[in-house]
Enzyme design. Structure first.
Site, mmCIF file in Angstrom:
data_model
loop_
_atom_site.group_PDB
_atom_site.id
_atom_site.type_symbol
_atom_site.label_atom_id
_atom_site.label_comp_id
_atom_site.label_asym_id
_atom_site.label_seq_id
_atom_site.Cartn_x
_atom_site.Cartn_y
_atom_site.Cartn_z
ATOM 1 N N SER A 1 3.574 -2.564 10.308
ATOM 2 C CA SER A 1 5.028 -2.538 10.469
ATOM 3 C C SER A 1 5.721 -3.857 10.102
ATOM 4 O O SER A 1 6.680 -4.262 10.760
ATOM 5 C CB SER A 1 5.399 -2.102 11.889
ATOM 6 O OG SER A 1 4.891 -0.802 12.150
ATOM 7 N N GLY B 1 2.468 1.907 10.793
ATOM 8 C CA GLY B 1 3.396 3.025 10.654
ATOM 9 C C GLY B 1 4.072 3.417 11.955
ATOM 10 O O GLY B 1 4.697 4.471 12.058
ATOM 11 N N GLU C 1 -6.764 4.356 8.007
ATOM 12 C CA GLU C 1 -6.604 5.801 7.744
ATOM 13 C C GLU C 1 -7.876 6.364 7.116
ATOM 14 O O GLU C 1 -8.269 7.494 7.389
ATOM 15 C CB GLU C 1 -5.373 6.035 6.857
ATOM 16 C CG GLU C 1 -4.089 5.843 7.654
ATOM 17 C CD GLU C 1 -2.894 5.374 6.844
ATOM 18 O OE1 GLU C 1 -2.912 5.461 5.612
ATOM 19 O OE2 GLU C 1 -1.927 4.900 7.480
ATOM 20 N N GLY D 1 2.853 -1.305 4.319
ATOM 21 C CA GLY D 1 2.858 0.132 4.051
ATOM 22 C C GLY D 1 4.279 0.611 3.785
ATOM 23 O O GLY D 1 4.820 0.460 2.687
ATOM 24 N N GLY D 2 4.904 1.176 4.813
ATOM 25 C CA GLY D 2 6.234 1.799 4.681
ATOM 26 C C GLY D 2 7.252 0.962 3.914
ATOM 27 O O GLY D 2 7.931 1.467 3.008
ATOM 28 N N ASN E 1 0.867 -1.181 0.000
ATOM 29 C CA ASN E 1 0.000 0.000 0.000
ATOM 30 C C ASN E 1 0.906 1.235 0.000
ATOM 31 O O ASN E 1 1.513 1.551 1.017
ATOM 32 C CB ASN E 1 -0.884 -0.042 1.257
ATOM 33 C CG ASN E 1 -1.709 1.223 1.422
ATOM 34 O OD1 ASN E 1 -1.803 2.046 0.514
ATOM 35 N ND2 ASN E 1 -2.306 1.379 2.594
ATOM 36 N N TRP E 2 0.976 1.883 -1.157
ATOM 37 C CA TRP E 2 1.908 3.015 -1.272
ATOM 38 C C TRP E 2 1.338 4.299 -0.693
ATOM 39 O O TRP E 2 2.030 5.320 -0.643
ATOM 40 C CB TRP E 2 2.291 3.226 -2.751
ATOM 41 C CG TRP E 2 3.065 2.075 -3.345
ATOM 42 C CD1 TRP E 2 3.489 0.935 -2.689
ATOM 43 C CD2 TRP E 2 3.509 1.944 -4.703
ATOM 44 N NE1 TRP E 2 4.161 0.116 -3.559
ATOM 45 C CE2 TRP E 2 4.199 0.705 -4.804
ATOM 46 C CE3 TRP E 2 3.407 2.740 -5.842
ATOM 47 C CZ2 TRP E 2 4.768 0.259 -5.994
ATOM 48 C CZ3 TRP E 2 3.967 2.300 -7.031
ATOM 49 C CH2 TRP E 2 4.641 1.076 -7.097
ATOM 50 N N LYS E 3 0.082 4.277 -0.312
ATOM 51 C CA LYS E 3 -0.578 5.455 0.302
ATOM 52 C C LYS E 3 -0.380 6.697 -0.575
ATOM 53 O O LYS E 3 -0.225 6.574 -1.787
ATOM 54 C CB LYS E 3 -0.071 5.674 1.727
ATOM 55 C CG LYS E 3 -0.136 4.402 2.569
ATOM 56 C CD LYS E 3 0.041 4.660 4.024
ATOM 57 C CE LYS E 3 0.094 3.328 4.763
ATOM 58 N NZ LYS E 3 0.087 3.479 6.204
ATOM 59 N N GLU F 1 -5.321 -5.385 10.435
ATOM 60 C CA GLU F 1 -4.292 -4.377 10.674
ATOM 61 C C GLU F 1 -4.577 -3.667 11.999
ATOM 62 O O GLU F 1 -5.384 -2.735 12.046
ATOM 63 C CB GLU F 1 -4.305 -3.339 9.547
ATOM 64 C CG GLU F 1 -4.047 -3.916 8.180
ATOM 65 C CD GLU F 1 -3.460 -2.869 7.251
ATOM 66 O OE1 GLU F 1 -2.352 -3.083 6.767
ATOM 67 O OE2 GLU F 1 -4.098 -1.819 7.045
ATOM 68 N N HIS G 1 -9.349 0.794 4.989
ATOM 69 C CA HIS G 1 -8.069 1.014 5.671
ATOM 70 C C HIS G 1 -8.307 1.929 6.864
ATOM 71 O O HIS G 1 -9.130 2.841 6.804
ATOM 72 C CB HIS G 1 -7.059 1.645 4.694
ATOM 73 C CG HIS G 1 -5.676 1.664 5.264
ATOM 74 N ND1 HIS G 1 -5.267 2.622 6.159
ATOM 75 C CD2 HIS G 1 -4.619 0.830 5.086
ATOM 76 C CE1 HIS G 1 -4.014 2.373 6.507
ATOM 77 N NE2 HIS G 1 -3.595 1.284 5.860
HETATM 78 C C1 PEP Z 1 -0.684 -0.059 6.191
HETATM 79 O O1 PEP Z 1 -0.866 1.151 6.200
HETATM 80 O O2 PEP Z 1 -1.509 -0.799 5.613
HETATM 81 C C2 PEP Z 1 0.480 -0.584 6.877
HETATM 82 C C3 PEP Z 1 0.470 -1.832 7.241
HETATM 83 O O3 PEP Z 1 1.503 0.300 7.107
HETATM 84 P P1 PEP Z 1 2.945 -0.036 7.750
HETATM 85 O O4 PEP Z 1 3.434 -1.302 7.113
HETATM 86 O O5 PEP Z 1 3.783 1.155 7.405
HETATM 87 O O6 PEP Z 1 2.712 -0.199 9.205
#
Ligand code: PEP
Length: 250
Positions: free
Chosen positions: A213, A173, A97, A234-235, A9-11, A167, A95
């Site tokens: 994470s 994050g 967010e 994500g990251g 997920n590049w957000k 999640e 998600h």
């Molecule tokens: C996400 O936003 O779906 C996610 C899992 O982010 P991260 O891996 O950065 O925690």
């Protein structure tokens, strides 16, 4: 046999040049890993480019969101039909967010799920509790409610288009990851909840991804758990080396 999936997920990251860079690094490093599906989710503006660029690889491209309506006066929104017309067949919905910042409710998400399925799209449906909810031991209750209200109206016949991503919000994050045991415990609970509603066959076939994470250093022990069928990343998905190392972790 359910899919194993690693989805990035590049957000709201990467303009066109940065997207081209990331795609070209993914293409350089990509090695097919038997039985593992790879998905990337760039922002709307880069979806078409990513889809065309990744045509040569078995890497799917997903949207991060879509509108619940088919068309009309919804300024700034993107419909399922628009996505499928450029080849996008998968969408991430719910998600945390989107739930927290854009106030997407379970009811709205149920409509978005319908709109995606009406367009024959696959849904990666996110669920997960906040830190306070875990601390007060409400995490099972919260996730069950999110599933019941957002997803459990879907007819059994459409469950081959559903992927669930657990999640925990406190792990997104933050650098803090659920332990493999915490992930397994919740994934088993989700599978049991799906089984109670739809039966064992649907529950055994649905892929449940862990997100929060995940990095090259912790992916292997999380993915080794029986009910963890992959990750929503994500990251670490913004660096091709890290993302492909997570794919390798299977
Ligand atoms: C996400 O936003 O779906 C996610 C899992 O982010 P991260 O891996 O950065 O925690």
């Amino acid at each position: 046999m359910r899919d194993k999936i690693v989805a990035g997920n590049w957000k709201m990251n990467n303009d066109l040049a940065q997207t081209e860079d990331l795609l070209s690094n993914i293409k350089k490093l990509y090695k097919e890993k038997e039985g593992v599906r790879v998905i990337v989710a760039p922002s709307f503006t880069n979806l078409h480019h990513a889809f065309e660029s990744l045509r040569e690889l078995p890497v799917d491209v997903a949207a991060q969101n879509m509108n619940e309506n088919s068309d009309g006066a919804y300024t700034g929104e993107v419909s399922g039909q628009m996505l499928t017309s450029i080849g996008i067949k998968t969408v991430i919905l719910g998600h945390s967010e989107r739930r927290a910042i854009y106030k997407e409710t379970d009811e709205l998400l149920a409509k978005k799920v319908n709109a995606a399925l009406e367009n024959d799209m696959e849904v990666i449906f996110c669920c997960g509790e906040e830190l306070g909810e875990r601390k007060t031991e409400k995490h099972f209750e919260v996730v069950k409610r999110q599933l019941e209200k957002g997803l459990f109206h879907v007819p059994e016949a459409n469950w081959n288009k559903v992927v669930i991503a657990y999640e925990p919000v406190w792990a997104i994050g933050t650098g803090e990851t659920a332990s493999p045991e915490q992930a397994q415990e919740m994934h088993a609970f989700i599978r049991k909840t799906v089984a109670e509603k739809y039966g064992n066959e649907v529950a055994n076939d649905v892929a449940i991804l862990y997100g929060g994470s995940v990095k090259p250093g912790n992916a292997q022990e999380i993915f080794a758990k029986e009910d963890v069928d992959g990750g929503l990343i994500g990251g670490a998905s913004l660096k091709a080396e890290d993302f492909m190392a997570i794919v390798e972790a299977f």
